[in-house]
Design a protein around this motif. Structure first.
Motif, PDB file in Angstrom:
ATOM      1  N   ARG A  76       0.835  -1.188   0.000  1.00 39.98           N
ATOM      2  CA  ARG A  76       0.000   0.000   0.000  1.00 39.98           C
ATOM      3  C   ARG A  76       0.877   1.247   0.000  1.00 39.98           C
ATOM      4  O   ARG A  76       2.101   1.171  -0.089  1.00 39.98           O
ATOM      5  CB  ARG A  76      -0.926   0.005   1.229  1.00 39.98           C
ATOM      6  N   THR A  77       0.269   2.412   0.126  1.00 41.02           N
ATOM      7  CA  THR A  77       1.004   3.665   0.253  1.00 41.02           C
ATOM      8  C   THR A  77       0.611   4.329   1.567  1.00 41.02           C
ATOM      9  O   THR A  77      -0.462   4.068   2.124  1.00 41.02           O
ATOM     10  CB  THR A  77       0.705   4.617  -0.911  1.00 41.02           C
ATOM     11  N   ALA A  78       1.491   5.203   2.054  1.00 40.71           N
ATOM     12  CA  ALA A  78       1.225   5.904   3.311  1.00 40.71           C
ATOM     13  C   ALA A  78       1.884   7.268   3.280  1.00 40.71           C
ATOM     14  O   ALA A  78       2.944   7.452   2.664  1.00 40.71           O
ATOM     15  CB  ALA A  78       1.726   5.089   4.504  1.00 40.71           C
ATOM     16  N   ILE A  79       1.247   8.236   3.948  1.00 43.90           N
ATOM     17  CA  ILE A  79       1.823   9.566   4.145  1.00 43.90           C
ATOM     18  C   ILE A  79       1.916   9.805   5.644  1.00 43.90           C
ATOM     19  O   ILE A  79       0.929   9.654   6.373  1.00 43.90           O
ATOM     20  CB  ILE A  79       0.982  10.671   3.495  1.00 43.90           C
ATOM     21  N   PHE A  80       3.093  10.194   6.099  1.00 43.57           N
ATOM     22  CA  PHE A  80       3.334  10.440   7.521  1.00 43.57           C
ATOM     23  C   PHE A  80       3.573  11.931   7.714  1.00 43.57           C
ATOM     24  O   PHE A  80       4.632  12.451   7.371  1.00 43.57           O
ATOM     25  CB  PHE A  80       4.546   9.631   7.997  1.00 43.57           C
ATOM     26  N   PHE A  81       2.556  12.634   8.248  1.00 40.34           N
ATOM     27  CA  PHE A  81       2.680  14.056   8.545  1.00 40.34           C
ATOM     28  C   PHE A  81       3.308  14.192   9.930  1.00 40.34           C
ATOM     29  O   PHE A  81       2.669  13.911  10.942  1.00 40.34           O
ATOM     30  CB  PHE A  81       1.310  14.745   8.502  1.00 40.34           C
ATOM     31  N   LEU A 151       6.287   5.321   0.871  1.00 39.45           N
ATOM     32  CA  LEU A 151       6.141   5.898   2.211  1.00 39.45           C
ATOM     33  C   LEU A 151       6.627   7.343   2.155  1.00 39.45           C
ATOM     34  O   LEU A 151       7.823   7.618   2.080  1.00 39.45           O
ATOM     35  CB  LEU A 151       6.928   5.097   3.245  1.00 39.45           C
ATOM     36  N   ILE A 152       5.687   8.269   2.178  1.00 38.43           N
ATOM     37  CA  ILE A 152       5.988   9.687   2.030  1.00 38.43           C
ATOM     38  C   ILE A 152       6.010  10.332   3.410  1.00 38.43           C
ATOM     39  O   ILE A 152       5.062  10.176   4.187  1.00 38.43           O
ATOM     40  CB  ILE A 152       4.940  10.373   1.145  1.00 38.43           C
ATOM     41  N   THR A 153       7.084  11.045   3.709  1.00 38.59           N
ATOM     42  CA  THR A 153       7.143  11.793   4.956  1.00 38.59           C
ATOM     43  C   THR A 153       6.987  13.272   4.646  1.00 38.59           C
ATOM     44  O   THR A 153       7.547  13.776   3.670  1.00 38.59           O
ATOM     45  CB  THR A 153       8.467  11.552   5.699  1.00 38.59           C
ATOM     46  N   ILE A 167      -4.553  17.847   2.206  1.00 41.65           N
ATOM     47  CA  ILE A 167      -5.333  17.490   1.017  1.00 41.65           C
ATOM     48  C   ILE A 167      -4.450  17.526  -0.225  1.00 41.65           C
ATOM     49  O   ILE A 167      -4.509  16.627  -1.072  1.00 41.65           O
ATOM     50  CB  ILE A 167      -6.538  18.432   0.872  1.00 41.65           C
ATOM     51  N   GLU A 168      -3.598  18.547  -0.349  1.00 41.83           N
ATOM     52  CA  GLU A 168      -2.698  18.651  -1.500  1.00 41.83           C
ATOM     53  C   GLU A 168      -1.770  17.442  -1.584  1.00 41.83           C
ATOM     54  O   GLU A 168      -1.571  16.873  -2.664  1.00 41.83           O
ATOM     55  CB  GLU A 168      -1.876  19.936  -1.410  1.00 41.83           C
ATOM     56  N   GLN A 169      -1.215  17.043  -0.443  1.00 48.64           N
ATOM     57  CA  GLN A 169      -0.299  15.912  -0.424  1.00 48.64           C
ATOM     58  C   GLN A 169      -1.016  14.605  -0.762  1.00 48.64           C
ATOM     59  O   GLN A 169      -0.491  13.755  -1.482  1.00 48.64           O
ATOM     60  CB  GLN A 169       0.364  15.806   0.953  1.00 48.64           C
ATOM     61  N   ILE A 170      -2.222  14.441  -0.233  1.00 46.22           N
ATOM     62  CA  ILE A 170      -2.979  13.215  -0.497  1.00 46.22           C
ATOM     63  C   ILE A 170      -3.381  13.145  -1.964  1.00 46.22           C
ATOM     64  O   ILE A 170      -3.270  12.090  -2.604  1.00 46.22           O
ATOM     65  CB  ILE A 170      -4.216  13.144   0.422  1.00 46.22           C
ATOM     66  N   GLU A 171      -3.835  14.270  -2.519  1.00 47.31           N
ATOM     67  CA  GLU A 171      -4.202  14.290  -3.944  1.00 47.31           C
ATOM     68  C   GLU A 171      -3.004  13.956  -4.820  1.00 47.31           C
ATOM     69  O   GLU A 171      -3.134  13.219  -5.806  1.00 47.31           O
ATOM     70  CB  GLU A 171      -4.775  15.666  -4.304  1.00 47.31           C
ATOM     71  N   ASP A 172      -1.843  14.470  -4.469  1.00 47.58           N
ATOM     72  CA  ASP A 172      -0.636  14.179  -5.236  1.00 47.58           C
ATOM     73  C   ASP A 172      -0.290  12.698  -5.149  1.00 47.58           C
ATOM     74  O   ASP A 172       0.087  12.070  -6.148  1.00 47.58           O
ATOM     75  CB  ASP A 172       0.519  15.024  -4.710  1.00 47.58           C
ATOM     76  N   SER A 173      -0.434  12.107  -3.951  1.00 44.19           N
ATOM     77  CA  SER A 173      -0.154  10.680  -3.780  1.00 44.19           C
ATOM     78  C   SER A 173      -1.128   9.821  -4.580  1.00 44.19           C
ATOM     79  O   SER A 173      -0.731   8.835  -5.215  1.00 44.19           O
ATOM     80  CB  SER A 173      -0.231  10.307  -2.298  1.00 44.19           C
ATOM     81  N   ARG A 175      -2.706  10.671  -7.319  1.00 43.54           N
ATOM     82  CA  ARG A 175      -2.360  10.787  -8.739  1.00 43.54           C
ATOM     83  C   ARG A 175      -1.169   9.898  -9.092  1.00 43.54           C
ATOM     84  O   ARG A 175      -1.125   9.283 -10.157  1.00 43.54           O
ATOM     85  CB  ARG A 175      -2.036  12.247  -9.082  1.00 43.54           C
ATOM     86  N   THR A 176      -0.198   9.837  -8.185  1.00 45.24           N
ATOM     87  CA  THR A 176       1.024   9.079  -8.463  1.00 45.24           C
ATOM     88  C   THR A 176       0.805   7.582  -8.339  1.00 45.24           C
ATOM     89  O   THR A 176       1.247   6.797  -9.192  1.00 45.24           O
ATOM     90  CB  THR A 176       2.147   9.505  -7.502  1.00 45.24           C
ATOM     91  N   HIS A 177       0.115   7.159  -7.283  1.00 43.35           N
ATOM     92  CA  HIS A 177       0.027   5.731  -6.967  1.00 43.35           C
ATOM     93  C   HIS A 177      -1.324   5.107  -7.318  1.00 43.35           C
ATOM     94  O   HIS A 177      -1.488   3.888  -7.178  1.00 43.35           O
ATOM     95  CB  HIS A 177       0.329   5.519  -5.485  1.00 43.35           C
TER      96      HIS A 177
END
Length: 331
Positions: A76-81, A151-153, A167-173, A175-177
């Motif tokens: 899967r993918t994940a973003i860690f703020f 895994l995006i930090t 929201i910007e970071q999630i939308e970018d993720s 689009r990419t994944h």
């Protein structure tokens, strides 16, 4: 964020198509802690807001980062703020974690990994060259490399990083994944709110918006929550009611997990008759499922801490001892 209305027939058709094409439930993100997944209904769910709370120093960031790591290892993918740690510090934790997973007995500790990253290890060359001197160091780095793209930090700040930035970071993720990510927020009370409101009002607004975000992007949001002053006082087991902005944080989340050191909350009689029990219990954290809209709550699970390796052992157990709401200190 306005979510468009959807006829139930469209939902039925979409679900049927997804199951036929993939053969599994992609709306679940297993945490990688099997006992926890079994307890909460399989894992974190799309559209879910989950909270992870605990006193300072309990390993909340470590636990949340390990869940994010487990998600990306599973594809899967994940973003860690991260409002607390720099990206390099998170990377150091991941390399130490992977080394511990490879060989828990011979793995270098987190301090050794940190010294390599900071160039104070006495070695020469680049990262790979220096890690060769540590048992399992190179293999640990290679393991991180396998999922590093997913895994995006995000180095978040209280003054700038709010819901709009997320929201910007999630939308970018997406689009990419081409799929929604697991979103981790460390931590909720530091999320920027452009409105000048009280702390309780801000916590309420952020909790509501994180829940909306989970629904909008059809993904789970795992947010670390801070305790208020009362919850940090000696003699009190941290509970959901001790969280800053507890009214909103009791209502909005679908899942509330509270982590405490076992030795602080076990009943006194478990400590009195075994001189070694206090030290042994200090090595374990108790994860209490205080709220769970997808299954049973009230479960008390224990996991061994391996903070020297930047992780918890994933094999847990149900707590056998009696726990209390007052911490117990034994000399």
């Amino acid at each position: 964020m306005d979510r468009k209305s959807t006829p139930l027939m469209e939902v039925l058709e979409r679900t049927d198509s997804r199951l036929r094409s993939e053969g599994n439930d992609t709306r679940l993100w297993p945490t990688g802690f099997k006992l926890l997944d079994d307890t909460i209904g399989g894992g974190l769910r799309a559209g879910m807001l989950a909270l992870l709370a605990g006193p300072q120093g309990q390993g909340k960031t470590t636990f949340a980062l390990q869940i994010a790591r487990n998600a990306v290892v599973a594809g899967r993918t994940a973003i860690f703020f991260s409002y607390e740690l720099e990206a390099e510090s998170l990377l150091q934790k991941l390399v130490a974690l992977e080394a511990g997973e490879i060989d828990p007995h011979e793995a270098p500790n987190l301090n050794a990994i940190r010294s390599v990253f900071e160039g104070t290890d006495g070695g020469h060359g680049g990262l790979l060259d220096r890690l060769e001197a540590l048992p399992g160091g190179v293999n640990a780095l290679l393991q991180v490399h396998r999922y590093a793209e997913r895994l995006i930090t995000h180095r978040s700040t209280t003054s700038h990083t709010g819901i709009a930035s997320m929201i910007e970071q999630i939308e970018d993720s997406v689009r990419t994944h081409k799929e929604p990510p697991l979103v981790v927020v460390d931590y909720l009370q530091k999320v920027h709110d452009p409105k000048d409101v009280s702390e309780d009002e801000q916590t309420t607004r952020i909790a509501e918006q994180l829940k909306d975000l989970a629904i909008e992007f059809d993904c789970p949001v795992l947010a670390i929550a801070a305790a208020d002053h009362e919850g940090l006082q000696p003699g009190t087991r941290l509970r959901a009611r001790h969280l800053r902005g507890s009214t909103a944080l009791a209502y909005e989340p679908d899942l509330v997990l509270v982590i405490n050191t076992k030795s602080d909350i076990v009943a006194r009689h478990h400590l009195m008759f075994d001189g070694n029990s206090h030290e042994r219990f200090r090595n374990y954290s108790v994860l209490t499922v205080e709220k769970n809209r997808s299954g049973h709550d009230g479960a008390e699970l224990e996991f061994r801490k391996r903070f020297d390796q930047g992780r918890f052992e994933s094999e847990g157990a149900a707590v056998a001892e009696r726990l209390v709401d007052e911490r117990v200190y034994v000399d």
